[in-house]
Design a protein around this motif. Structure first.
Motif, PDB file in Angstrom:
ATOM      1  N   CYS A 411       0.856  -1.184   0.000  1.00 41.43           N
ATOM      2  CA  CYS A 411       0.000   0.000   0.000  1.00 41.43           C
ATOM      3  C   CYS A 411       0.896   1.240   0.000  1.00 41.43           C
ATOM      4  CB  CYS A 411      -0.911  -0.036   1.232  1.00 41.43           C
ATOM      5  SG  CYS A 411      -2.404   0.947   1.076  1.00 41.43           S
ATOM      6  N   ASN A 412       1.548   1.462  -1.148  1.00 43.85           N
ATOM      7  CA  ASN A 412       2.548   2.504  -1.304  1.00 43.85           C
ATOM      8  C   ASN A 412       1.980   3.875  -0.918  1.00 43.85           C
ATOM      9  OD1 ASN A 412       4.337   4.479  -2.360  1.00 43.85           O
ATOM     10  ND2 ASN A 412       5.085   3.037  -3.882  1.00 43.85           N
ATOM     11  N   PRO A 413       2.573   4.565   0.067  1.00 48.95           N
ATOM     12  CA  PRO A 413       2.031   5.853   0.510  1.00 48.95           C
ATOM     13  C   PRO A 413       2.133   6.954  -0.535  1.00 48.95           C
ATOM     14  CG  PRO A 413       4.139   5.401   1.580  1.00 48.95           C
ATOM     15  CD  PRO A 413       3.747   4.147   0.868  1.00 48.95           C
ATOM     16  N   TRP A 414       2.940   6.753  -1.571  1.00 47.04           N
ATOM     17  CA  TRP A 414       3.046   7.764  -2.625  1.00 47.04           C
ATOM     18  C   TRP A 414       2.009   7.545  -3.728  1.00 47.04           C
ATOM     19  CZ3 TRP A 414       5.831  12.049  -2.114  1.00 47.04           C
ATOM     20  CH2 TRP A 414       6.845  12.072  -1.137  1.00 47.04           C
ATOM     21  N   MET A 415       1.435   6.358  -3.793  1.00 51.12           N
ATOM     22  CA  MET A 415       0.491   6.026  -4.867  1.00 51.12           C
ATOM     23  C   MET A 415      -0.948   6.215  -4.394  1.00 51.12           C
ATOM     24  SD  MET A 415       2.436   5.297  -7.393  1.00 51.12           S
ATOM     25  CE  MET A 415       1.352   4.461  -8.548  1.00 51.12           C
ATOM     26  N   ILE A 416      -1.258   7.390  -3.898  1.00 51.66           N
ATOM     27  CA  ILE A 416      -2.608   7.643  -3.404  1.00 51.66           C
ATOM     28  C   ILE A 416      -3.572   7.835  -4.581  1.00 51.66           C
ATOM     29  CG2 ILE A 416      -1.882   8.541  -1.165  1.00 51.66           C
ATOM     30  CD1 ILE A 416      -2.118  11.314  -2.224  1.00 51.66           C
ATOM     31  N   ASP A 417      -4.785   7.310  -4.439  1.00 46.30           N
ATOM     32  CA  ASP A 417      -5.713   7.331  -5.569  1.00 46.30           C
ATOM     33  C   ASP A 417      -7.177   7.476  -5.153  1.00 46.30           C
ATOM     34  OD1 ASP A 417      -6.065   4.812  -4.458  1.00 46.30           O
ATOM     35  OD2 ASP A 417      -5.158   3.739  -6.125  1.00 46.30           O
ATOM     36  N   HIS A 418      -7.428   7.901  -3.907  1.00 42.41           N
ATOM     37  CA  HIS A 418      -8.809   8.058  -3.467  1.00 42.41           C
ATOM     38  C   HIS A 418      -8.878   9.117  -2.377  1.00 42.41           C
ATOM     39  CE1 HIS A 418     -12.958   7.079  -2.955  1.00 42.41           C
ATOM     40  NE2 HIS A 418     -12.827   6.483  -1.800  1.00 42.41           N
ATOM     41  N   ALA A 419      -9.791  10.081  -2.540  1.00 44.15           N
ATOM     42  CA  ALA A 419      -9.978  11.144  -1.552  1.00 44.15           C
ATOM     43  C   ALA A 419     -11.189  10.836  -0.676  1.00 44.15           C
ATOM     44  CB  ALA A 419     -10.170  12.491  -2.249  1.00 44.15           C
ATOM     45  N   VAL A 420     -11.051  11.048   0.624  1.00 44.37           N
ATOM     46  CA  VAL A 420     -12.079  10.694   1.607  1.00 44.37           C
ATOM     47  C   VAL A 420     -12.119  11.769   2.698  1.00 44.37           C
ATOM     48  CG1 VAL A 420     -12.046   8.191   1.205  1.00 44.37           C
ATOM     49  CG2 VAL A 420     -10.343   9.224   2.732  1.00 44.37           C
ATOM     50  N   LEU A 421     -12.903  11.519   3.738  1.00 43.74           N
ATOM     51  CA  LEU A 421     -13.046  12.490   4.827  1.00 43.74           C
ATOM     52  C   LEU A 421     -12.687  11.848   6.156  1.00 43.74           C
ATOM     53  CD1 LEU A 421     -14.041  15.439   5.437  1.00 43.74           C
ATOM     54  CD2 LEU A 421     -16.227  14.394   6.070  1.00 43.74           C
ATOM     55  N   LEU A 422     -11.721  12.430   6.834  1.00 48.16           N
ATOM     56  CA  LEU A 422     -11.312  11.966   8.155  1.00 48.16           C
ATOM     57  C   LEU A 422     -12.223  12.616   9.191  1.00 48.16           C
ATOM     58  CD1 LEU A 422      -8.867  10.102   8.738  1.00 48.16           C
ATOM     59  CD2 LEU A 422      -7.586  12.148   9.365  1.00 48.16           C
ATOM     60  N   VAL A 423     -13.018  11.793   9.904  1.00 47.30           N
ATOM     61  CA  VAL A 423     -13.990  12.368  10.844  1.00 47.30           C
ATOM     62  C   VAL A 423     -13.631  12.104  12.306  1.00 47.30           C
ATOM     63  CG1 VAL A 423     -15.827  12.142   9.147  1.00 47.30           C
ATOM     64  CG2 VAL A 423     -15.539  10.362  10.885  1.00 47.30           C
ATOM     65  N   GLY A 424     -12.697  11.196  12.564  1.00 48.82           N
ATOM     66  CA  GLY A 424     -12.366  10.906  13.954  1.00 48.82           C
ATOM     67  C   GLY A 424     -11.278   9.870  14.077  1.00 48.82           C
TER      68      GLY A 424
END
Length: 471
Positions: A411-424
Motif C-alpha cells: 500500500c505505497n504511501p506515494w500512490m494515493i488514488d482516493h480522496a475521503v473524509l477523516l472524521v475521527g
C-alpha cells in the motif's frame, strides 16, 4: 424476490463455464499509457522469467542452508523504462533441498513452521535487446502469523488452482447477484463476471492473510470488477500526480495535544454517507464533507452541499476522471460558494454548469494544508473539524469491517488514488484507528465507513490533509 428469480437461469447456465475454465487467467491489457505501470497476471511470459531470475539471485545472496522458491505470487507490475521494469511482490519459502540441489526439483516442507516464509518486493530491469537482466531492488521481511493459524500454507504460482467447490462458488455468486441487484447482458457476460468473482475471492483471501490489523475482507459490491475496472470507475489517478498539486498555505498548529479519542459524528458535524456512483468524483465529496463540517462549526447548521456543482463547474479538475482538493477549494472561492444538495442534486456525470450565485448556501475564504505528523493531524481534527484526506485504496475494494492495516510494501504511501473524509480517531481493543467517511454508499464497509490503522502513516493517509477556512 424478482432479482433472484431472474438471475437463477444465468447461474445454472454457468455450470458449463465452471468446467471450461473458471480458474483461467483473465485477459488484461499488456500496456497502459506510455511509461505507466501495468498490473500483470501470473501467466505473463516475461513475469515467469523475472520470477525465476529473482529466485536465483535471492538464493545466490542468501546465507541460508536451504534453497527457497516462490510459494505465493501476490502481485506484479511492469513499466516501459528503456526496457521493461518489473516490480514483483511474492512470498518465498524454504524447500527441503540444500543449495547443491536443482531448485526446480525441490518441494516445500509440509510442516508450516519450517517454511520460514518471507514477503519480498523485487524490482527487476530487463533490457531484451541487450540480453541483460538486473536486480535493482530487493526488500524482504518475515511473514507475520500472529494467530499461529498456518498462514504459511504454500500455493503454486505457476498455474491456477483447480476448482473443487464449483457449486459452492456458484451459490456465492448467486447470493452476490441477489444482494447487490446485479444484472448481466447474457450468459457470456455472466460467465466472465463469475470468472472475475472467483479471482477476486482469492485476492480477498490474500488480503486477509497478509493484513496486520483486525480487518475482514471478502465479498463486496465490487467483487465482479477487475482491478482496472474498479480503478477507472471509482478511483482518482490524478491524486498521485504530485506535479499537478497546488501548494496551500500551512495550517496553524492545534492549540493543545490530541485527546485520546474524538469523533465528529458524535458532535453533529458530519452529514450522512453519500454515493459517488461510477464516477471518479471522490475529490468533490471529500471537499464538500470538509466544508459541511467547517460551516457547522462556524454557524451551527449542518447542510448537505452539492458535489455536482464541482463536477460541472470546476474548470481546474476533470469531473469524473479525477481531481484535486486543492483545486476544488480554489474553484469554490472563484464561483462564490456552494449550493446545497437539494438545489443542485447529484447525477454522477458531467453536465452543463447550472450554478447560480443566488442559491449559494455556504462560502469559504481560503484553504490550508495540515502537518504530515499523525499526532498533529489528530490534534488539529479534534480542535477544528473533519479533514479532507487522500490515501492508497489498495485494500478497500474487498474491505468489509474492522481496522485495516495493509503492509506498506503493498500500500505505497506515494500512490494515493482516493480522496475521503477523516472524521475521527480512537482505538479498538488496543488497535489505534482513523475513522474515514467514504463516498461509496452506506452499503460499503461499516455503514459506509472505512477504518484504517493509525500511527504508521498507513497507505499515505498523512500525505494530503487539507481544510477549507471560513472566517
Amino acid at each position: 424476490m424478482e432479482v433472484g428469480s431472474r438471475c437463477c437461469p444465468l447461474i445454472l447456465g454457468l455450470v458449463v463455464a465452471s468446467v471450461l475454465g473458471l480458474g483461467e487467467d483473465l485477459d488484461r491489457p499488456l500496456f497502459g499509457p506510455p511509461g505507466s505501470a501495468v498490473r500483470l497476471h501470473e501467466s505473463d511470459p516475461g513475469l515467469r522469467k523475472a520470477l525465476l531470475f529473482v529466485e536465483e539471485r535471492y538464493n545466490r545472496g542468501s546465507n541460508a542452508v536451504h534453497l527457497r522458491k516462490v510459494s505465493r505470487f501476490v502481485s506484479a507490475t511492469k513499466q516501459l523504462v528503456k526496457g521493461i521494469r518489473y516490480t514483483l511482490t511474492v512470498e518465498l519459502s524454504n524447500t527441503q533441498c540444500k543449495k547443491v540441489t536443482m531448485l526446480r526439483t525441490c518441494g516445500f516442507y509440509p510442516e508450516s513452521h519450517k517454511l520460514q516464509t518471507e514477503v519480498c518486493v523485487f524490482e527487476v530491469w530487463d533490457i531484451p535487446w541487450q540480453n541483460t537482466t538486473t536486480l535493482v531492488k530487493q526488500k524482504c521481511q518475515p511473514k507475520a502469523d500472529p494467530e499461529g493459524e498456518g498462514t504459511n500454507k504454500v500455493e503454486s504460482w505457476s498455474g491456477s488452482q483447480p476448482l473443487e467447490e464449483s457449486l459452492e462458488l456458484l451459490d456465492q455468486f448467486k447470493q452476490f447477484m441477489v444482494k447487490y441487484d446485479k444484472m448481466y447482458s447474457g450468459q457470456e457476460e455472466a460467465s466472465r463476471r463469475l470468472r472475475i468473482f472467483h479471482e477476486n475471492l482469492k485476492t480477498a483471501q490474500k488480503l486477509q492473510d497478509l493484513d496486520q490489523g483486525s480487518a475482514e475482507y471478502g465479498v463486496t459490491k465490487f467483487s465482479d470488477l477487475t482491478e482496472e475496472e474498479f480503478r477507472s470507475k471509482y478511483l482518482n489517478p490524478l491524486l498521485s500526480q504530485w506535479s499537478l498539486h497546488r501548494p496551500l498555505k500551512p495550517a496553524p498548529p492545534a492549540k493543545g495535544p490530541a485527546p485520546d479519542r474524538w469523533d465528529w459524528r458524535d458532535h453533529g458535524a458530519v452529514s450522512s454517507v453519500k454515493n459517488q456512483g461510477m464516477c471518479g468524483s471522490c475529490w468533490a465529496f471529500s471537499v464538500t464533507g470538509n466544508i459541511e463540517g467547517q460551516w457547522f462549526l462556524k454557524n451551527g447548521a449542518l447542510l448537505s452541499l452539492s458535489e455536482q456543482e464541482l463536477v460541472d463547474c470546476d474548470g481546474l479538475d476533470q469531473a469524473c476522471r479525477g481531481g484535486l482538493p486543492s483545486n476544488a477549494y480554489q474553484a469554490i472561492e472563484k464561483l462564490g460558494g456552494l449550493e446545497t444538495e437539494t438545489d443542485y442534486s447529484y447525477t454522477g456525470h458531467k453536465q452543463k454548469c447550472d450554478f447560480t450565485d443566488k442559491k449559494v448556501a455556504v462560502y469559504i475564504n481560503s484553504s490550508v494544508e495540515l502537518s504530515k505528523d499523525e499526532k498533529e493531524i489528530a490534534a488539529w481534527l479534534a480542535e477544528n473539524g473533519p479533514v479532507s484526506v487522500a490515501l492508497n485504496a489498495f485494500a478497500m475494494q474487498f474491505y468489509k469491517k474492522g481496522v485495516s492495516h495493509p503492509w506498506k510494501i503493498f500500500c505505497n504511501p506515494w500512490m494515493i488514488d482516493h480522496a475521503v473524509l477523516l472524521v475521527g480517531y480512537g482505538e479498538r481493543n488496543g488497535v489505534p484507528f482513523w475513522a474515514i467517511k467514504n463516498s461509496w454508499g452506506d452499503d460499503y464497509g461499516e455503514q459506509g465507513y472505512y477504518y484504517l490503522y493509525r500511527g504508521s502513516n498507513a497507505c499515505g493517509i498523512n500525505r494530503m490533509c487539507s481544510s477549507a477556512v471560513i472566517n
